[in-house]
Structures are given as structure tokens and as C-alpha cells.
Enzyme design. Structure first.
Site, short mmCIF file in Angstrom:
data_model
loop_
_atom_site.label_atom_id
_atom_site.label_comp_id
_atom_site.label_asym_id
_atom_site.label_seq_id
_atom_site.Cartn_x
_atom_site.Cartn_y
_atom_site.Cartn_z
CB CYS A 170 -1.30 11.94 -8.75
SG CYS A 170 -0.23 12.18 -7.32
CG HIS A 206 -2.29 6.48 -6.44
ND1 HIS A 206 -2.29 6.79 -7.78
CD2 HIS A 206 -1.94 7.62 -5.80
CE1 HIS A 206 -1.95 8.06 -7.93
NE2 HIS A 206 -1.74 8.59 -6.74
CD GLU A 207 -2.65 8.25 -1.94
OE1 GLU A 207 -1.63 8.90 -1.60
OE2 GLU A 207 -3.42 8.64 -2.84
CG HIS A 228 2.36 9.17 -3.43
ND1 HIS A 228 3.04 10.03 -4.25
CD2 HIS A 228 1.07 9.20 -3.85
CE1 HIS A 228 2.21 10.58 -5.12
NE2 HIS A 228 1.01 10.09 -4.90
#
Length: 196
Positions: free
Chosen positions: A105, A147-148, A151
Site C-alpha cells: 500500500c 483493496h481500494e 480504504h
């Protein structure tokens, strides 16, 4: 404009992003800056919280993964030129048998760990035109999206690793919080800016 990437430890990375409307101030400029920042840092995805903006926005371009010789030619083709902006995204379904992939990341430099995720994701989102879409993605594209997406939900990939592995990387994470790391790209560190 290249923006500084927020480092591990900053509370903005733990906030759940706010949904936005088409009249969100300077949205086109924000998106353009995020792409420029991501490319400058050699990333394949970047979420708004990583540049200090707690909104439901992330950008992805998986083209760099298409050079991976360990992938089949069809996987390489899927990744080449996959560039997309996701606004107000909501994952509806994650399906299939979990598989492991070594993730990193931009907000957590020099830390890479194997993370298990499901291979297929169904996601509802808007592109820059704010037309709502529902699409299914799989493989590495799905993984980058997950993954994003994490966030904008205030979740980091380090939350998904074992407690033993978390203990092993504790010193590295502390160093990032304090700005004791060097990257080729601009970063902003929480403890360093607080003067601790």
C-alpha cells in the site's frame, strides 16, 4: 498536481468515506490529481483518504500488473488498460474461494504481506458522469478494487493479516507513523506533523 500521500497512523485512513454528489467542489481536478499522484508513486490504485480526503472515491489503473510474466496471457490482457474511477462504490457481493496475494500500500511503504480475498466481486458505483453501474470483476482487478474499497471503509490491508504478522511489522508501522521512512514519492506523516 502531485499530492502527498498520507502515511499509516493518520486518522483520515480510519474514517469511513462520505458519499459525494456531482457538485462536489473541484471533483474533476481531484480525480486528475489522484491519477497523477498514483502514477508518480508507481501505484495501481489510490483512494481519496490516502490523499487526506475522506470521501467515497478511488481510482485504479492495473496496466503495470499486465507485465507480470507469472500471469497467463488472458490475465495480462484483462489488466492492460483497465483504468477506472469509482465514486460512491458499494460492494454487493464477494464470491468464490479465498486466495492469497502479496499486497502492499502506498500509505504503508516497505510493508508487504499475503492477504486472502475472494476472487469475484460485484460492485455498484458511479463513474465521473455519476451514472450508477453494477459490474462484476474478478482476479487481480477484483483484488485491487477490494483493496481500494477497504480504504473508503476505513480498513487497511494490515487489518487482514494474522496477529503474529502484525506483531512482526509493528516496528515498521511505528516508523511510518513517525515519518522515519524514505520514499521516492511525497508523503505526509501524522506523528511528524504533530511534532511528536
Amino acid at each position: 498536481m502531485i499530492l502527498p500521500i498520507v502515511g499509516y497512523g493518520d486518522p483520515v485512513l480510519r474514517k469511513v468515506g462520505e458519499a459525494i454528489t456531482p457538485d462536489y467542489p473541484n471533483l474533476k481536478e481531484t480525480i486528475a490529481n489522484m491519477y497523477e499522484t498514483m502514477y508518480n508513486a508507481l501505484g495501481v490504485g489510490l483512494a481519496a483518504p490516502q490523499v487526506g480526503v475522506p470521501i467515497r472515491l478511488f481510482v485504479i489503473d492495473t496496466t503495470p500488473f499486465s507485465d507480470d510474466e507469472d500471469l497467463s496471457s488472458s490475465e495480462q490482457e484483462d489488466l492492460k488498460g483497465f483504468k477506472k474511477t469509482f465514486i460512491n462504490a458499494k460492494i454487493l457481493k464477494e464470491e468464490g474461494e479465498e486466495w492469497s496475494f502479496n499486497e502492499g500500500c502506498l500509505s504503508i511503504p516497505d510493508v508487504r504481506e499475503d492477504v486472502y480475498r475472494k476472487p469475484t466481486v460485484t460492485i455498484e458505483y458511479c463513474e465521473e458522469d455519476f451514472v450508477m453501474k453494477t459490474e462484476v470483476f474478478d482476479g487481480l482487478v477484483a483484488r485491487v478494487i477490494q483493496h481500494e474499497y477497504d480504504h473508503i471503509e476505513g480498513v487497511l490491508f494490515t487489518d487482514k493479516i494474522s496477529s503474529l504478522k502484525k506483531r512482526l511489522i509493528q516496528k515498521k508501522l511505528k516508523n511510518i507513523t513517525e515519518g522515519k521512512t524514505f520514499q521516492e514519492y511525497r508523503m505526509k506523516f501524522f506523528a511528524a506533523k504533530k511534532g511528536r
